[in-house]
Write an enzyme that holds these catalytic residues in place. Structure first.
Site, PDB file in Angstrom:
ATOM      1  N   GLU A 221     -20.926   4.056  66.442  1.00  0.00           N
ATOM      2  CA  GLU A 221     -21.691   4.494  65.261  1.00  0.00           C
ATOM      3  C   GLU A 221     -20.695   5.152  64.318  1.00  0.00           C
ATOM      4  OE1 GLU A 221     -24.969   4.236  64.586  1.00  0.00           O
ATOM      5  OE2 GLU A 221     -25.584   3.271  66.447  1.00  0.00           O
ATOM      6  N   CYS A 255     -23.149  10.814  57.575  1.00  0.00           N
ATOM      7  CA  CYS A 255     -22.572   9.461  57.617  1.00  0.00           C
ATOM      8  C   CYS A 255     -23.267   8.519  56.648  1.00  0.00           C
ATOM      9  CB  CYS A 255     -22.648   8.912  59.033  1.00  0.00           C
ATOM     10  SG  CYS A 255     -24.309   8.907  59.697  1.00  0.00           S
TER      11      CYS A 255
HETATM   12  P1  NAD Z   1     -15.092  14.384  65.293  1.00  0.00           P
HETATM   13  O1  NAD Z   1     -13.748  14.786  64.825  1.00  0.00           O
HETATM   14  O2  NAD Z   1     -16.040  15.388  65.823  1.00  0.00           O
HETATM   15  O3  NAD Z   1     -14.848  13.247  66.385  1.00  0.00           O
HETATM   16  C1  NAD Z   1     -15.921  12.593  67.024  1.00  0.00           C
HETATM   17  C2  NAD Z   1     -15.717  12.709  68.511  1.00  0.00           C
HETATM   18  O4  NAD Z   1     -14.534  11.996  68.880  1.00  0.00           O
HETATM   19  C3  NAD Z   1     -15.551  14.144  68.998  1.00  0.00           C
HETATM   20  O5  NAD Z   1     -16.358  14.357  70.139  1.00  0.00           O
HETATM   21  C4  NAD Z   1     -14.080  14.221  69.309  1.00  0.00           C
HETATM   22  O6  NAD Z   1     -13.788  15.140  70.337  1.00  0.00           O
HETATM   23  C5  NAD Z   1     -13.767  12.819  69.746  1.00  0.00           C
HETATM   24  N1  NAD Z   1     -12.345  12.500  69.589  1.00  0.00           N
HETATM   25  C6  NAD Z   1     -11.529  12.905  68.615  1.00  0.00           C
HETATM   26  N2  NAD Z   1     -10.278  12.426  68.822  1.00  0.00           N
HETATM   27  C7  NAD Z   1     -10.349  11.684  69.944  1.00  0.00           C
HETATM   28  C8  NAD Z   1      -9.386  10.922  70.678  1.00  0.00           C
HETATM   29  N3  NAD Z   1      -8.117  10.820  70.290  1.00  0.00           N
HETATM   30  N4  NAD Z   1      -9.817  10.282  71.786  1.00  0.00           N
HETATM   31  C9  NAD Z   1     -11.110  10.376  72.172  1.00  0.00           C
HETATM   32  N5  NAD Z   1     -12.039  11.083  71.533  1.00  0.00           N
HETATM   33  C10 NAD Z   1     -11.674  11.737  70.440  1.00  0.00           C
HETATM   34  O7  NAD Z   1     -15.913  13.646  64.165  1.00  0.00           O
HETATM   35  P2  NAD Z   1     -15.396  12.677  63.035  1.00  0.00           P
HETATM   36  O8  NAD Z   1     -14.839  11.454  63.620  1.00  0.00           O
HETATM   37  O9  NAD Z   1     -14.634  13.405  62.006  1.00  0.00           O
HETATM   38  O10 NAD Z   1     -16.850  12.343  62.432  1.00  0.00           O
HETATM   39  C11 NAD Z   1     -17.009  11.986  61.145  1.00  0.00           C
HETATM   40  C12 NAD Z   1     -17.122  10.489  61.058  1.00  0.00           C
HETATM   41  O11 NAD Z   1     -18.213  10.056  61.850  1.00  0.00           O
HETATM   42  C13 NAD Z   1     -17.417  10.015  59.659  1.00  0.00           C
HETATM   43  O12 NAD Z   1     -16.713   8.826  59.413  1.00  0.00           O
HETATM   44  C14 NAD Z   1     -18.903   9.743  59.703  1.00  0.00           C
HETATM   45  O13 NAD Z   1     -19.339   8.808  58.763  1.00  0.00           O
HETATM   46  C15 NAD Z   1     -19.064   9.246  61.088  1.00  0.00           C
HETATM   47  N6  NAD Z   1     -20.426   9.447  61.545  1.00  0.00           N
HETATM   48  C16 NAD Z   1     -21.175   8.373  61.835  1.00  0.00           C
HETATM   49  C17 NAD Z   1     -22.485   8.548  62.222  1.00  0.00           C
HETATM   50  C18 NAD Z   1     -23.364   7.397  62.566  1.00  0.00           C
HETATM   51  O14 NAD Z   1     -24.406   7.653  63.149  1.00  0.00           O
HETATM   52  N7  NAD Z   1     -23.012   6.175  62.240  1.00  0.00           N
HETATM   53  C19 NAD Z   1     -23.005   9.827  62.320  1.00  0.00           C
HETATM   54  C20 NAD Z   1     -22.199  10.902  62.037  1.00  0.00           C
HETATM   55  C21 NAD Z   1     -20.887  10.713  61.652  1.00  0.00           C
END
Ligand code: NAD
Length: 468
Positions: A221, A255
């Site tokens: 997602e 998102c």
């Molecule tokens: P984040 O930094 O919290 O990361 C998401 C998760 O990935 C966390 O639990 C984090 O610990 C884990 N993570 C980070 N680095 C990692 C690695 N190297 N290996 C494994 N896991 C790792 O959140 P984010 O990515 O900044 O979230 C924002 C993004 O998510 C935006 O692009 C947003 O559009 C998208 N998003 C999508 C949805 C959806 O439902 N489609 C919802 C919310 C956010």
């Protein structure tokens, strides 16, 4: 609450044992009865209602969310998901009969949903409760054991989940592991039967690469730039209010927030004037003092966002304050498609407006870029709606209202291409967290299959060719 995260060696060392425990719990069959699933969903309901003050405080600490926003976008959202699931679970799990071809008759065939096993849910920080628990509703309803890894960037909510989930849910079957990259990396080395990841595309690639090792299916997602096309025929005041609501909820850290506006023809001027009015109406003359306007999650994102403000002229907002992690609801005019603000998903309260001559150009603009998670259009034209439905591709498409398609229980939520793969919410969650097993049941007597057995005689061949 500190926003720093200190990795703990203990947490990493414990991971194989935790996952092993969840696998053993699945193997013992405790999650399969529908009564267990219902009990767990009701327990999650109690967690959300009884612990509401704790959860509201955590969401306030992490993201400055008001209690109302905490309800509508997080707690209430998951409660609705639980209630809808409890209402429909029986019918969703009912085996579905399918017809059997004449050559195999008499026989019965049906599709039976079975749980996948032990699944992992990795959640991001922007809706830290919703995006951890809404997938968990589906995982439990489908009969799996589950491990939830909340985001370390929303530490208060992560800590609340780690504390509360074991107090309400079956600790043998559901675990919460807090942590950042070391823990996530250690978790991804384990074997899961499904990985449900919400977050950015770069980490999604790491998740998918890790899943390859165990041939684990993934749901991704993700996000991206969701455009909002505004046509001159659309009521500018109502359009502006809807856009301001969709964009500035959670300070734009959503998102499916409208990322930028494509203002068709001469629609930009009236729209910008009405956006200014809508922001004042919603958040007052100084949104900094509004209890309904959130904050940026951390300094890194704050610095990234303020660097984008030079991409155009701020016709609304533009102010910021690093100490308070505050960026005003901002509308940028005169934005060039090649400007930095158009390079990546904004994920903050900055709304660029790009003027575009006509709908053909707007459709071309959308189709030249990555497939968005959502496409929005504000138009009075049925023909525009028809064209956008057939001539563009996006995870979701909504006319007249951003974000809210997520709240329609019957609509699967997910992306396509760069915005993700797979979907969830409601019955789509059951699809995601189940395997649909094909079952054929044919009685041994009478043996109507003799025709298929060797030796193939001329008579059998003629009959087979006619039947198949
Ligand atoms: P984040 O930094 O919290 O990361 C998401 C998760 O990935 C966390 O639990 C984090 O610990 C884990 N993570 C980070 N680095 C990692 C690695 N190297 N290996 C494994 N896991 C790792 O959140 P984010 O990515 O900044 O979230 C924002 C993004 O998510 C935006 O692009 C947003 O559009 C998208 N998003 C999508 C949805 C959806 O439902 N489609 C919802 C919310 C956010």
């Amino acid at each position: 609450m500190s926003k720093t995260y200190a990795p703990s060696e203990d947490a990493v060392a414990d991971i194989p044992k935790i996952v092993g425990g969840l696998r053993a719990a699945f193997a013992d069959g405790r999650t399969k009865p529908v009564t267990w699933r219902r009990e767990q969903l009701r327990a999650m309901r109690h967690l959300l209602t009884e612990e509401r003050p704790v959860l509201e405080k955590a969401l306030k600490d992490d993201l400055g969310k008001s209690p109302v926003e905490a309800h509508t976008t997080e707690i209430g959202f998951v409660l609705n998901e639980i209630d809808h699931t409890l209402r429909h679970l029986k019918s969703w799990l009912r085996p579905q009969r399918v017809s059997v071809p004449a050559a195999l008759a008499p026989a019965k065939a049906r599709k039976v949903r079975e749980p996948l096993g032990t699944v992992m849910i990795i959640a991001p920080w922007n809706y830290p409760l919703n995006l951890a628990l809404a997938p968990l509703v589906g995982a439990i309803a489908a009969g799996n054991t589950a491990l939830v890894k909340p985001s370390e960037l929303a530490p208060a909510t992560a800590a609340a989940l780690a504390d509360l989930v074991p107090r309400y849910l079956d600790t043998e079957a559901v675990a919460v592991v807090q942590g950042g990259i070391p823990e996530s990396t250690a978790l991804l080395e384990q074997r899961f039967d499904h990985i449900f990841y919400t977050g950015n595309g770069a980490v999604a690639r790491l998740v998918m690469a890790a899943a390859v090792k165990h041939l684990t299916p993934v749901t991704l997602e993700l996000g991206g730039k969701s455009p909002a096309i505004v046509e001159p025929g659309a009521d500018p005041a109502a359009t502006a209010r809807r856009l301001a609501w969709g964009k500035f909820t959670n300070a734009g850290q959503t998102c499916v927030a409208p990322d930028y506006v494509l203002a068709v023809g001469d629609s930009a001027e009236a729209l910008e004037r009405e956006l200014a009015a809508a922001v004042t109406e919603m958040f007052g003359d100084d949104p900094r003092t509004s209890p309904d306007f959130g904050r940026i999650v951390n300094e890194r994102h704050f610095d990234r966002l303020t660097a984008l403000l030079d991409s155009g002229t701020a016709v609304v907002g533009g102010e910021y304050d690093r100490d308070g992690l505050y960026i005003a609801p901002t509308v940028l005019d005169g934005v060039d498609p090649g400007a930095p603000v158009m390079a990546e998903e904004i994920f903050g309260p900055v709304l660029p407006v790009i003027r575009i001559p006509d709908l053909d150009a707007a459709i071309a603009f959308v189709n030249e870029r990555d497939k968005p998670l959502a496409l929005y259009a504000f138009t009075g034209s049925a023909e525009t709606k028809r064209r956008l439905t057939t001539e563009t591709s996006s995870g979701g498409l909504a006319f007249g209202l951003p974000i809210a398609h997520l709240a329609v229980p019957g609509l699967p939520f997910g992306g396509v291409g760069e915005s993700g793969m797979g979907a969830y919410h409601s019955e789509a969650s059951i699809d995601t967290f189940s395997h649909t097993k094909s079952v054929l049941d044919k009685s041994l007597v009478p043996d109507t299959m003799r025709l298929a057995y060797a030796p193939v005689t001329g008579f059998k061949e003629r009959l087979l060719r006619r039947m198949l």
